[in-house]
Scaffold this active site. Structure first.
Site, PDB file in Angstrom:
ATOM      1  N   SER A  59       0.829  -1.207   0.000  1.00 58.87           N
ATOM      2  CA  SER A  59       0.000   0.000   0.000  1.00 58.87           C
ATOM      3  C   SER A  59       0.863   1.256   0.000  1.00 58.87           C
ATOM      4  O   SER A  59       1.929   1.286   0.591  1.00 58.87           O
ATOM      5  CB  SER A  59      -0.906   0.026   1.233  1.00 58.87           C
TER       6      SER A  59
ATOM      7  N   LYS B 167      -4.406  -6.743   3.182  1.00 59.36           N
ATOM      8  CA  LYS B 167      -4.404  -5.595   2.271  1.00 59.36           C
ATOM      9  C   LYS B 167      -5.823  -5.282   1.788  1.00 59.36           C
ATOM     10  O   LYS B 167      -6.203  -4.110   1.635  1.00 59.36           O
ATOM     11  CB  LYS B 167      -3.492  -5.873   1.073  1.00 59.36           C
TER      12      LYS B 167
ATOM     13  N   HIS C 230      -7.473  -3.449   4.546  1.00 57.98           N
ATOM     14  CA  HIS C 230      -6.899  -2.095   4.527  1.00 57.98           C
ATOM     15  C   HIS C 230      -7.685  -1.232   3.549  1.00 57.98           C
ATOM     16  O   HIS C 230      -8.079  -0.103   3.858  1.00 57.98           O
ATOM     17  CB  HIS C 230      -5.424  -2.167   4.124  1.00 57.98           C
ATOM     18  N   ASN C 231      -7.944  -1.769   2.353  1.00 61.22           N
ATOM     19  CA  ASN C 231      -8.652  -1.003   1.331  1.00 61.22           C
ATOM     20  C   ASN C 231     -10.114  -0.769   1.700  1.00 61.22           C
ATOM     21  O   ASN C 231     -10.686   0.263   1.366  1.00 61.22           O
ATOM     22  CB  ASN C 231      -8.560  -1.720  -0.018  1.00 61.22           C
TER      23      ASN C 231
ATOM     24  N   GLU D 133     -10.070   2.009   4.013  1.00 56.33           N
ATOM     25  CA  GLU D 133      -9.752   3.190   3.191  1.00 56.33           C
ATOM     26  C   GLU D 133     -10.999   3.718   2.485  1.00 56.33           C
ATOM     27  O   GLU D 133     -11.247   4.934   2.456  1.00 56.33           O
ATOM     28  CB  GLU D 133      -8.685   2.791   2.172  1.00 56.33           C
TER      29      GLU D 133
END
Length: 462
Positions: free
Chosen positions: A132, A187, A190-191, A194
């Site tokens: 990232s 990940k 994480h997105n 986000e």
């Protein structure tokens, strides 16, 4: 020619930046890019702009593989899905036992699990590696989340930790996540976090923009960014608000249709498939989908003759709403990580994931720094008395914000979602008893009773 210590396939935006980062850290590097008509210039251009004795470029996959030290360490920077499988299929006949393949793209974690098994059968070590930070992060230091074969990580950790961003203590924002597809999974979440964080900021901007200029909103966000709300996303939003094209703000010229690349919806699908209420990231995905229906929205706007409130919204309650909602967002995201980690026996360390996310990545923030310490002692934000006290203190401000937004006819799906989730979580008796009775009525699905032991089920002939 001396052999390279590391290889990289795919010189797209992220691949180029990571390759430059690797070279800057003095690792000898071989790069490969396909020689198709539309990409014929890519490799030549990269070699010209990054000429070095420790850089070698290839359009032949066989020559590329032969240029690497054993065990070979190859980072794939190609589009997720079929392209990854295509490259792996072409690589396999050229590789030897103990060689290492690293997928640095946004692959679905279940695809990574299948590839891990497939390559493992041939004694090839595989890592699914979340990266990232975007183009700038890849170049200057991203947040890196490798998962898969632990022995493989030990072999490549020198390179990955060297190119990663560094936390406040100078430690690399790169850490072995766990086995299987854990790296790509983390990940993905994480997105998802986000997506929700971006939508939260957009909703605050929307509320404030009814009566404030871009510059005034930038000043408000700048004040926030000097507090515990400080974050990378807030920082770049301030710059975006102030960017001009001639005498006009560029933001005002951008069409209000937000695209997505799939990882946000993957987060929602994972949570739905595992019974986890990540309502905020899911509503953030739906908000983007609604935004793409621009033509229909314009038609309905004219039919309804929608008028917004003339009353200015108090920036204090906007701040309260944002502070409240982002705490809930992180609670939902980390709870999903914990759930899937437990299900797959990955043993993901939440504190270490938070630490890896303190620099280099898109969701880095002061809150993330705080979560590093918090997750050393607990595994859920709602287990913290301090966090519950903060949320309780902000509750009236959020309610006022939502009331004002409804009256102003402003769409605030993610802040609303955070508040509704909170209300549900602090309610000791929800109307789910009626839903379960309905299910038993038409489908004989049974129900539990409050006057009986847990796990005992009843059915009524209604």
């Amino acid at each position: 020619m001396s052999k390279s210590s590391f290889g990289l396939i795919g010189l797209g935006v992220m691949g180029r930046s990571l390759a430059q980062n690797i070279l800057r850290n003095k690792f000898s590097l071989s790069v490969y890019n396909r020689d198709t008509p539309e990409e014929a210039h890519v490799l030549t251009s990269f070699l010209e702009h990054n000429a070095s004795e420790i850089l070698h470029g290839f359009t032949s996959l066989k020559e590329f593989v032969e240029s690497l030290d054993s065990p070979r360490k190859i980072l794939l920077m190609v589009s997720a899905g079929a392209p990854v499988d295509d490259v792996i299929g072409k690589l396999l006949p050229l590789l030897e036992e103990k060689d290492i393949v690293i997928d640095g793209g946004n692959s679905h974690y279940q695809d990574t699990e299948k590839r891990n098994e497939r390559l493992g059968e041939k004694q090839i070590q595989y890592l699914g590696c979340g990266i990232s930070g975007g183009e700038e992060g890849a170049l200057k230091g991203p947040s890196i989340m490798p998962g898969g074969v632990e022995e493989a990580y030990k072999e490549v950790s020198g390179v990955l930790e060297a190119i990663a961003a560094k936390d406040k203590d100078g430690k690399a924002c790169c850490s072995y996540v766990g086995s299987g597809g854990s790296g790509n999974f983390v990940k993905t979440i994480h997105n998802g976090i986000e997506y929700a964080e971006m939508q939260l900021i957009a909703e605050c901007y929307h509320s404030l923009s009814l009566h404030k200029s871009n510059e005034e909103i930038a000043e408000i966000f700048e004040r926030w960014n000097r507090t515990d709300l400080s974050s990378y996303l807030l920082e770049i939003t301030i710059e975006i608000l102030r960017k001009k094209e001639g005498d006009k703000y560029l933001l005002d010229l951008i069409l209000d249709k937000a695209a997505n690349k799939g990882t946000g919806s993957w987060s929602s699908q994972i949570s739905l498939g595992n019974g986890m209420p990540t309502t905020m990231m899911t509503d953030a995905v739906f908000a983007r989908y609604i935004s793409t229906l621009k033509e229909k929205r314009v038609v309905l706007f004219k039919i309804v003759n929608r008028k917004t409130s003339s009353k200015d919204i108090d920036e204090v309650i906007v701040e309260d709403a944002y502070r409240f909602a982002r705490l809930v967002n992180h609670q939902q995201g980390f709870s999903l990580v914990k759930k899937i980690s437990d299900t797959n026996e990955w043993h993901v360390d939440l504190s270490e994931i938070a630490r890896v996310w303190t620099n280099g990545c898109i969701i880095r923030s002061q809150l993330m720094e705080e979560l590093v310490s918090l997750f050393r002692d607990i595994e859920n934000i709602f287990d913290s008395k301090d966090m519950i006290a903060r949320l309780s203190k902000l509750e009236n401000g959020v309610a006022s914000y939502l009331e004002t937004s409804v009256r102003a006819k402003i769409s605030t799906p993610v802040i609303s979602s955070a508040y509704q989730y909170w209300l549900g979580m602090i309610t000791d008796r929800l109307p789910a008893n009626l839903i379960q009775a309905q299910r038993d009525f038409f489908g004989a699905h049974t129900y539990e009773r409050i006057d009986s032991e847990s796990g005992k089920f009843f059915h009524t002939n209604w």
